[in-house]
Write a protein that holds these residues in place. Structure first.
Motif, PDB file in Angstrom:
ATOM      1  N   PHE A  65       0.790  -1.226   0.000  1.00 17.55           N
ATOM      2  CA  PHE A  65       0.000   0.000   0.000  1.00 17.55           C
ATOM      3  C   PHE A  65       0.829   1.286   0.000  1.00 17.55           C
ATOM      4  N   ALA A  66       2.055   1.257   0.474  1.00 19.17           N
ATOM      5  CA  ALA A  66       2.880   2.468   0.465  1.00 19.17           C
ATOM      6  C   ALA A  66       3.204   2.867  -0.973  1.00 19.17           C
ATOM      7  N   PRO A  67       3.222   4.165  -1.283  1.00 19.13           N
ATOM      8  CA  PRO A  67       3.521   4.593  -2.652  1.00 19.13           C
ATOM      9  C   PRO A  67       4.983   4.366  -3.009  1.00 19.13           C
ATOM     10  N   ALA A  68       5.260   4.220  -4.286  1.00 17.54           N
ATOM     11  CA  ALA A  68       6.636   4.059  -4.753  1.00 17.54           C
ATOM     12  C   ALA A  68       7.395   5.379  -4.605  1.00 17.54           C
ATOM     13  N   ASP A  69       8.682   5.287  -4.405  1.00 16.29           N
ATOM     14  CA  ASP A  69       9.520   6.476  -4.298  1.00 16.29           C
ATOM     15  C   ASP A  69       9.644   7.154  -5.663  1.00 16.29           C
ATOM     16  N   TYR A  70       9.652   8.489  -5.666  1.00 17.38           N
ATOM     17  CA  TYR A  70       9.658   9.205  -6.940  1.00 17.38           C
ATOM     18  C   TYR A  70      10.981   9.069  -7.680  1.00 17.38           C
ATOM     19  N   GLN A  71      12.069   8.712  -6.985  1.00 15.10           N
ATOM     20  CA  GLN A  71      13.362   8.522  -7.640  1.00 15.10           C
ATOM     21  C   GLN A  71      13.723   7.040  -7.780  1.00 15.10           C
ATOM     22  N   GLN A  72      13.540   6.260  -6.710  1.00 16.15           N
ATOM     23  CA  GLN A  72      13.987   4.870  -6.702  1.00 16.15           C
ATOM     24  C   GLN A  72      12.917   3.884  -7.142  1.00 16.15           C
ATOM     25  N   GLY A  73      11.692   4.355  -7.271  1.00 15.80           N
ATOM     26  CA  GLY A  73      10.621   3.450  -7.656  1.00 15.80           C
ATOM     27  C   GLY A  73      10.329   2.442  -6.556  1.00 15.80           C
ATOM     28  N   ASN A  74      10.035   1.210  -6.927  1.00 17.32           N
ATOM     29  CA  ASN A  74       9.693   0.171  -5.958  1.00 17.32           C
ATOM     30  C   ASN A  74      10.906  -0.425  -5.258  1.00 17.32           C
ATOM     31  N   SER A  75      12.114  -0.156  -5.765  1.00 11.91           N
ATOM     32  CA  SER A  75      13.299  -0.716  -5.126  1.00 11.91           C
ATOM     33  C   SER A  75      13.498  -0.173  -3.714  1.00 11.91           C
ATOM     34  N   PHE A  76      12.909   0.988  -3.407  1.00 12.72           N
ATOM     35  CA  PHE A  76      13.071   1.575  -2.079  1.00 12.72           C
ATOM     36  C   PHE A  76      12.423   0.713  -1.009  1.00 12.72           C
ATOM     37  N   ARG A  77      11.515  -0.194  -1.397  1.00  9.99           N
ATOM     38  CA  ARG A  77      10.783  -0.994  -0.419  1.00  9.99           C
ATOM     39  C   ARG A  77      11.705  -1.926   0.382  1.00  9.99           C
ATOM     40  N   ILE A  78      12.924  -2.109  -0.079  1.00  9.87           N
ATOM     41  CA  ILE A  78      13.903  -2.871   0.701  1.00  9.87           C
ATOM     42  C   ILE A  78      14.130  -2.205   2.054  1.00  9.87           C
ATOM     43  N   GLY A  91      21.223  -4.387   2.083  1.00 10.33           N
ATOM     44  CA  GLY A  91      21.877  -3.160   1.630  1.00 10.33           C
ATOM     45  C   GLY A  91      22.601  -3.356   0.318  1.00 10.33           C
ATOM     46  N   ALA A  92      23.212  -4.528   0.141  1.00 13.34           N
ATOM     47  CA  ALA A  92      23.900  -4.821  -1.119  1.00 13.34           C
ATOM     48  C   ALA A  92      22.913  -4.910  -2.273  1.00 13.34           C
ATOM     49  N   VAL A  93      21.768  -5.572  -2.028  1.00 14.64           N
ATOM     50  CA  VAL A  93      20.727  -5.669  -3.068  1.00 14.64           C
ATOM     51  C   VAL A  93      20.197  -4.288  -3.408  1.00 14.64           C
ATOM     52  N   TRP A  94      20.011  -3.450  -2.402  1.00 11.61           N
ATOM     53  CA  TRP A  94      19.523  -2.086  -2.610  1.00 11.61           C
ATOM     54  C   TRP A  94      20.564  -1.230  -3.333  1.00 11.61           C
ATOM     55  N   GLY A  95      21.838  -1.533  -3.088  1.00 11.35           N
ATOM     56  CA  GLY A  95      22.894  -0.724  -3.685  1.00 11.35           C
ATOM     57  C   GLY A  95      23.013  -0.865  -5.195  1.00 11.35           C
ATOM     58  N   VAL A  96      22.592  -2.019  -5.731  1.00 11.94           N
ATOM     59  CA  VAL A  96      22.728  -2.236  -7.180  1.00 11.94           C
ATOM     60  C   VAL A  96      21.915  -1.225  -7.978  1.00 11.94           C
ATOM     61  N   PRO A  97      20.593  -1.054  -7.737  1.00 12.00           N
ATOM     62  CA  PRO A  97      19.844  -0.051  -8.507  1.00 12.00           C
ATOM     63  C   PRO A  97      20.119   1.386  -8.061  1.00 12.00           C
ATOM     64  N   THR A  98      20.616   1.559  -6.816  1.00 18.20           N
ATOM     65  CA  THR A  98      20.806   2.914  -6.290  1.00 18.20           C
ATOM     66  C   THR A  98      22.191   3.467  -6.595  1.00 18.20           C
ATOM     67  N   TRP A  99      23.235   2.671  -6.354  1.00 15.86           N
ATOM     68  CA  TRP A  99      24.614   3.114  -6.545  1.00 15.86           C
ATOM     69  C   TRP A  99      25.255   2.539  -7.801  1.00 15.86           C
ATOM     70  N   GLY A 100      24.634   1.490  -8.360  1.00 11.63           N
ATOM     71  CA  GLY A 100      25.232   0.827  -9.511  1.00 11.63           C
ATOM     72  C   GLY A 100      26.238  -0.234  -9.129  1.00 11.63           C
ATOM     73  N   THR A 101      26.350  -0.558  -7.847  1.00 17.20           N
ATOM     74  CA  THR A 101      27.263  -1.596  -7.380  1.00 17.20           C
ATOM     75  C   THR A 101      26.700  -2.205  -6.103  1.00 17.20           C
ATOM     76  N   TRP A 102      27.037  -3.458  -5.837  1.00 15.15           N
ATOM     77  CA  TRP A 102      26.498  -4.128  -4.660  1.00 15.15           C
ATOM     78  C   TRP A 102      27.323  -3.841  -3.412  1.00 15.15           C
ATOM     79  N   TRP A 103      28.556  -3.353  -3.574  1.00 18.36           N
ATOM     80  CA  TRP A 103      29.394  -3.129  -2.390  1.00 18.36           C
ATOM     81  C   TRP A 103      30.352  -1.959  -2.630  1.00 18.36           C
TER      82      TRP A 103
END
Length: 246
Positions: free
Chosen positions: A43-56, A111-123
């Motif tokens: 039910f929470a809305p998607a983030d305007y920048q990260q989309g649904n990946s922010f749900r992590i 955090g590593a999974v979240w880092g891939v779409p956000t930072w472009g790297t897992w670590w």
């Protein structure tokens, strides 16, 4: 006050008194985690920048909070054991350690999974991630120390010392984003400032954090009660307990 501390230090008193609290903690934890998960993921809305990946965030942040809090609780329990030789404190610390290690791993992995779409790297070897990795090694070290000694007292003392020394890593984790340049974002919400997230995104996160802490309390009670039965197996009251069950 000292009477209460004396009672809390009694494995028998703790075992019987915690029996009434344990199911309530499990029930509240299940309710909060179910509510927070459905709200955050559905039910929470998607983030305007990260989309649904922010749900992590609904797993990553509570796990990171709990990983640090468990280690602080272990350090306090270790101090109580070293100063007053209260056995139940060491039993609780032993019960907490595996959960803390798991929560640290969950925080690092999510955090590593979240880092891939956000930072472009897992670590990235930045201060926050590195200090969290050190925390995982500290948990592993504490657990390994408990199994490295044949005498229980020696194992408890060694684990308590490592925990009390290692707790200095907790403020490093917390303030690393302020002390050094890191890719990691600042805290999503604190007790002293207004959340940077909209209410419909922040409230389910708060519910998840509370759910994780209730889960921690419930699991610690359950594991501590099991640890009491294991260590006090030769006492009359435990033998009577098992005789009554049979």
């Amino acid at each position: 006050m000292w009477g209460l501390i004396h009672k809390l230090g009694s494995p028998k008193w703790f075992y019987y008194r915690s029996a009434a609290l344990q199911p309530w903690c499990w029930g509240v934890a299940a309710l909060l985690l179910l509510t927070g998960t459905l709200w955050g993921l559905v039910f929470a809305p998607a983030d305007y920048q990260q989309g649904n990946s922010f749900r992590i965030i609904y797993v990553h942040v509570p796990a990171a909070f709990l990983a640090q809090s468990v280690f602080v609780a272990m350090a306090v329990a270790g101090l109580i054991y070293m100063v007053w030789k209260i056995k139940i404190a060491d039993m609780a610390a032993a019960a907490m350690a595996p959960l803390g290690a798991v929560m640290t791993f969950v925080a690092l992995f999510s955090g590593a999974v979240w880092g891939v779409p956000t930072w472009g790297t897992w670590w990235m070897w930045d201060a926050r991630l590195t200090s969290m990795l050190i925390l995982l090694f500290l948990y592993i070290g504490v657990i390994a120390l408990r199994g490295a000694f044949t005498r229980r007292d020696s194992a408890a003392q060694a684990a308590s010392v490592l925990t009390m020394v290692g707790v200095i890593n907790i403020p490093i984790i917390k303030y690393s984003v302020d002390w050094w340049y890191t890719l990691h974002q600042p805290a999503s919400f604190t007790l002293t400032s207004k959340p940077s997230m909209p209410l419909e995104m922040w409230l389910p996160l708060l519910i998840m954090v509370l759910g994780f802490y209730c889960f921690f309390i419930a699991l610690t009670l359950t594991r501590t009660r099991s640890e009491i039965l294991r260590r006090e197996a030769n006492t009359r009251w435990v033998q009577t307990l098992f005789e009554g069950a049979n």
